[in-house]
Write a protein that holds these residues in place. Structure first.
Motif, short mmCIF file in Angstrom:
data_model
loop_
_atom_site.label_atom_id
_atom_site.label_comp_id
_atom_site.label_asym_id
_atom_site.label_seq_id
_atom_site.Cartn_x
_atom_site.Cartn_y
_atom_site.Cartn_z
N LEU A 101 35.44 30.76 -72.60
CA LEU A 101 36.05 30.38 -71.32
C LEU A 101 37.56 30.49 -71.46
O LEU A 101 38.11 30.26 -72.55
N TYR A 102 38.22 30.81 -70.38
CA TYR A 102 39.68 30.92 -70.39
C TYR A 102 40.27 29.78 -69.55
O TYR A 102 39.80 29.52 -68.44
N GLN A 103 41.28 29.12 -70.07
CA GLN A 103 41.84 27.94 -69.42
C GLN A 103 42.03 28.14 -67.91
O GLN A 103 42.55 29.16 -67.46
N GLY A 104 41.59 27.15 -67.16
CA GLY A 104 41.75 27.19 -65.71
C GLY A 104 40.57 27.79 -64.97
O GLY A 104 40.44 27.58 -63.77
N GLU A 105 39.70 28.51 -65.68
CA GLU A 105 38.55 29.05 -64.94
C GLU A 105 37.63 27.93 -64.51
O GLU A 105 36.93 28.05 -63.50
N GLU A 106 37.65 26.79 -65.25
CA GLU A 106 36.82 25.65 -64.84
C GLU A 106 37.34 25.00 -63.57
O GLU A 106 36.71 24.11 -63.01
N GLY A 143 41.53 15.73 -74.53
CA GLY A 143 40.45 14.93 -73.93
C GLY A 143 39.76 15.69 -72.80
O GLY A 143 38.56 15.54 -72.57
N HIS A 144 40.52 16.51 -72.10
CA HIS A 144 39.95 17.30 -71.01
C HIS A 144 38.89 18.26 -71.56
O HIS A 144 37.83 18.44 -70.96
N LEU A 145 39.19 18.84 -72.71
CA LEU A 145 38.24 19.81 -73.29
C LEU A 145 36.98 19.11 -73.78
O LEU A 145 35.86 19.63 -73.63
N ALA A 146 37.17 17.91 -74.35
CA ALA A 146 36.00 17.15 -74.81
C ALA A 146 35.15 16.76 -73.61
O ALA A 146 33.92 16.88 -73.63
N ALA A 147 35.80 16.32 -72.52
CA ALA A 147 35.06 15.90 -71.33
C ALA A 147 34.34 17.08 -70.67
O ALA A 147 33.25 16.94 -70.13
N LEU A 148 34.98 18.22 -70.72
CA LEU A 148 34.38 19.43 -70.15
C LEU A 148 33.09 19.78 -70.90
O LEU A 148 32.12 20.25 -70.30
N GLY A 149 33.12 19.56 -72.22
CA GLY A 149 31.90 19.78 -72.99
C GLY A 149 31.88 21.08 -73.78
O GLY A 149 30.80 21.64 -74.01
N ALA A 165 32.45 34.32 -58.68
CA ALA A 165 32.86 33.84 -60.01
C ALA A 165 31.97 32.67 -60.43
O ALA A 165 31.55 32.58 -61.58
N ARG A 166 31.69 31.78 -59.50
CA ARG A 166 30.83 30.63 -59.83
C ARG A 166 29.42 31.12 -60.18
O ARG A 166 28.80 30.62 -61.13
N ALA A 167 28.95 32.10 -59.44
CA ALA A 167 27.61 32.65 -59.74
C ALA A 167 27.63 33.36 -61.10
O ALA A 167 26.69 33.24 -61.89
N ALA A 168 28.70 34.10 -61.36
CA ALA A 168 28.80 34.83 -62.63
C ALA A 168 28.85 33.86 -63.81
O ALA A 168 28.19 34.07 -64.84
N THR A 169 29.61 32.79 -63.66
CA THR A 169 29.72 31.82 -64.75
C THR A 169 28.38 31.16 -65.03
O THR A 169 27.98 30.99 -66.19
N LEU A 170 27.68 30.81 -63.96
CA LEU A 170 26.39 30.14 -64.17
C LEU A 170 25.39 31.09 -64.82
O LEU A 170 24.59 30.69 -65.65
N VAL A 197 34.11 15.19 -58.05
CA VAL A 197 33.81 15.69 -56.71
C VAL A 197 32.59 16.60 -56.78
O VAL A 197 32.64 17.68 -57.39
N PRO A 198 31.48 16.17 -56.18
CA PRO A 198 30.27 16.99 -56.25
C PRO A 198 30.54 18.37 -55.63
O PRO A 198 31.20 18.46 -54.61
N GLY A 199 30.07 19.38 -56.28
CA GLY A 199 30.24 20.73 -55.74
C GLY A 199 31.54 21.40 -56.15
O GLY A 199 31.71 22.59 -55.93
N SER A 200 32.47 20.64 -56.75
CA SER A 200 33.72 21.31 -57.18
C SER A 200 33.41 22.25 -58.34
O SER A 200 32.39 22.09 -59.03
N THR A 201 34.30 23.22 -58.55
CA THR A 201 34.06 24.16 -59.66
C THR A 201 34.07 23.41 -60.98
O THR A 201 33.26 23.67 -61.87
N TYR A 202 34.98 22.44 -61.10
CA TYR A 202 35.02 21.65 -62.34
C TYR A 202 33.66 20.95 -62.57
O TYR A 202 33.11 21.00 -63.67
N SER A 203 33.14 20.31 -61.53
CA SER A 203 31.84 19.62 -61.69
C SER A 203 30.73 20.60 -62.06
O SER A 203 29.84 20.27 -62.85
N LEU A 204 30.80 21.80 -61.49
CA LEU A 204 29.79 22.82 -61.81
C LEU A 204 29.84 23.16 -63.31
O LEU A 204 28.81 23.24 -63.99
N TYR A 205 31.06 23.36 -63.84
CA TYR A 205 31.21 23.67 -65.27
C TYR A 205 30.69 22.52 -66.14
O TYR A 205 30.00 22.74 -67.14
#
Ligand code: GLC
Length: 536
Positions: free
Chosen positions: A375-380, A36-42, A359-364, A452-460
């Motif tokens: 993506l590799y698990q945990g990078e989100e 479910g986490h992967l589906a929610a991540l998108g 890393a956040r800039a690189a991912t975006l 949480v706005p601004g979290s890495t997870y929210s960014l992904y």
């Protein structure tokens, strides 16, 4: 529908994703519980590193039985359930295929050990007599350090480009070819959507097994541009194997895919693996290895797009996996540092804050590029490498085979934190974890970041949603001019800008910021920040 051309594919490393039974090692039921986490991540698909029966000499990349599940990970029925559950959530499933070598415990190798030199059993592997002076048949060294040959009591040697527990198969032997075609069908019949092909550039060796001069053989064929290719990598004969496999996959419905793990450079030679009648994708390790400078990034992106376009394949992008230092730490090393094979407590430590920001800039930046992204698990979660693992907990064969000279890859394989206040940060029901988790994993646990706005997870989550809405993966890149230390391009109506310089960069007038890797003020983009903006 060619779903794979712009897919975002999430790598699960089963040992470290989620543990259902509290033994400290992740397993298939654990993965099922977290789909479910992967589906929610998108994301669109999940790639699972090996879960087959294995003595775990190289964390499962030493396969003893290609048609079953190791008891530490579950049962074959769990694999079936995982495939069905993923499909019901709209996620495709890619499994890992390890054809370059088997485990030394594989029945074929056991039979080869029991058989005589020159026998049919030994011909499935690469057995040779040593040289007259008693040294191994040639000078090849293992990717993990030490000789690439081990000797049997009867005097013959066998080749292992990796650990001694991973004997290389002889791909000139038709029995080997037939066996792997059957293994492909076994998993295709169970419903998998594709295969990530381990060491895809290594199966065929130069026939004369000529000496090679490097002290330790790197996985990559890099550095040989213009010179001879290493006799163990990227031989022309591998392509015939993948053409056969492609025909098998094409016989199944639903666009099943082959993905090459081929550390091949330059990009034009890598592109040969994804010609229309071969594999669908190849990992773009040149991108992963590019330095954090505007010039290096522009150049690798251009070269990658051109090389794959020349053969009609989608480009792929990747920043982290289970073999390299996580990008949140790698990018915290001084720019231009050659990628080390792991970081230990005695090494210079990366700058964690800078690493995460970059890393956040690189991912975006990566997620705005046309093509398919891994993506590799945990990078989100913005997880860093564990850079101070106690030596006593290390398990990577590289650590042992180099006698500690190379700390190896354990630091990127540490179990994922799901809940800050639970034992093993929610990795499993007990406090056991096969590698110790650093304290910072508590702060970065998923439950501290969701919503949480601004979290890495929210960014992904935002990036993946926008990527889909705007069709970025299927889009086209056009470079936008500007200062040398700024990378800027458009993809459809989106303007993407990463500032590598020390001064702030300016967005054009009228640009509306849709997403940014750090908060931005008006049109001013600070250092080490990526912005996605719409031009009005
Ligand atoms: C690939 C895998 C790596 C493994 C090696 C040998 O590079 O990604 O983890 O050690 O092959 O199978």
């Amino acid at each position: 529908m060619k779903w794979w051309r712009d897919a975002v594919i999430y790598q699960v490393y089963p040992r470290s994703f989620a543990d259902s039974d509290g033994d400290g090692i992740g397993d298939l039921p654990g993965i099922i519980s977290r789909l479910g986490h992967l589906a929610a991540l998108g994301v669109d698909a999940v790639w699972l590193s090996p879960f087959y029966p294995s003595p775990q000499a190289d964390a499962g990349y030493d396969v003893a039985d290609y048609r079953d599940v190791d008891p530490i990970f579950g049962r074959l029925a769990d694999a079936d359930k995982l495939i069905a559950s993923a499909h019901s959530l709209g996620l495709r499933v890619i499994v890992d295929l390890v054809p370059n070598h088997t485990s030394a415990q594989h029945p074929w190798f056991q039979a080869a050990l029991a058989a005589a030199p020159g026998s049919r059993e030994r011909d499935r592997y690469v057995f040779r007599d040593g040289r007259a002076d008693g040294s191994p048949p040639n000078s090849w060294q293992s990717v993990f350090g030490g000789d690439a040959w081990s000797q049997l009591p009867d005097g013959q040697w066998y080749l292992h480009l990796f650990d001694a527990g991973q004997p290389d198969l002889n791909w000139d032997n038709p029995e080997v070819r037939a066996e792997f075609e059957d293994i492909l069908r076994f998993w295709l019949d169970r419903g998998v959507d594709g295969f990530r092909v381990d060491v895809a550039h290594g199966l065929v060796k130069q026939a004369d097994l000529a000496d090679w001069h490097l002290p330790m053989v790197p996985l990559t064929s890099e550095g040989t541009e213009g010179g001879p290719r290493p006799p163990m990598w990227d031989q022309d004969g591998v392509h015939e194997i993948y053409r056969r496999w492609r025909k098998i996959l094409d016989g199944y419905e639903g666009e099943r895919i082959l993905v090459a793990e081929a550390w091949v450079q330059p990009a034009e030679r890598l592109a040969a693996y994804v010609r229309p009648d071969e594999m669908h994708q190849a990992f773009n390790f040149e991108y992963l290895e590019a330095s954090w400078t505007a010039a290096a990034q522009r150049s690798v992106i251009s070269r990658s797009l051109a090389a794959s376009a020349a053969v009609g394949a989608p480009t792929t992008w990747v920043l982290s996996n289970h073999d390299v230092i996580r990008h949140a730490s790698r990018l915290g090393l001084p720019v231009g540092t050659p990628r080390p094979n792991g970081i230990g407590a005695g090494d210079k430590q990366p700058d964690a804050g800078l690493g995460l920001r970059r890393a956040r800039a690189a991912t975006l930046l990566m997620l705005a590029l046309p093509g398919s992204a891994y993506l590799y698990q945990g990078e989100e979660l913005g997880l860093p490498e564990h850079t101070t693992l106690p030596d006593s907990s290390r398990q990577d064969p590289t650590w042992f085979r180099t006698h500690g000279a190379s700390v190896g890859r354990d630091g990127c394989r540490v179990p994922v934190p799901w809940e800050a206040d639970a034992p093993s940060y929610g990795f499993g029901p007990s406090d056991r974890s096969w590698l110790p988790q650093p304290a910072v994993f508590g702060e970065l646990a998923l439950d501290r970041q969701v919503g949480v706005p601004g979290s890495t997870y929210s960014l992904y989550v935002s990036a993946l949603r926008l990527r889909r809405e705007l069709g970025l993966g299927a889009g086209e890149l056009a470079w936008v001019g500007g200062p040398d230390d700024v990378v800027a391009f458009s993809n459809g109506d989106l303007l993407v800008l990463t500032n590598f310089g020390s001064a702030a960069a300016e967005l054009p007038e009228g640009a509306e910021v849709l997403l940014s890797s750090e908060p931005v003020n008006g049109r001013s983009v600070p250092t080490d920040v990526t912005v996605w903006a719409r031009l009005s």
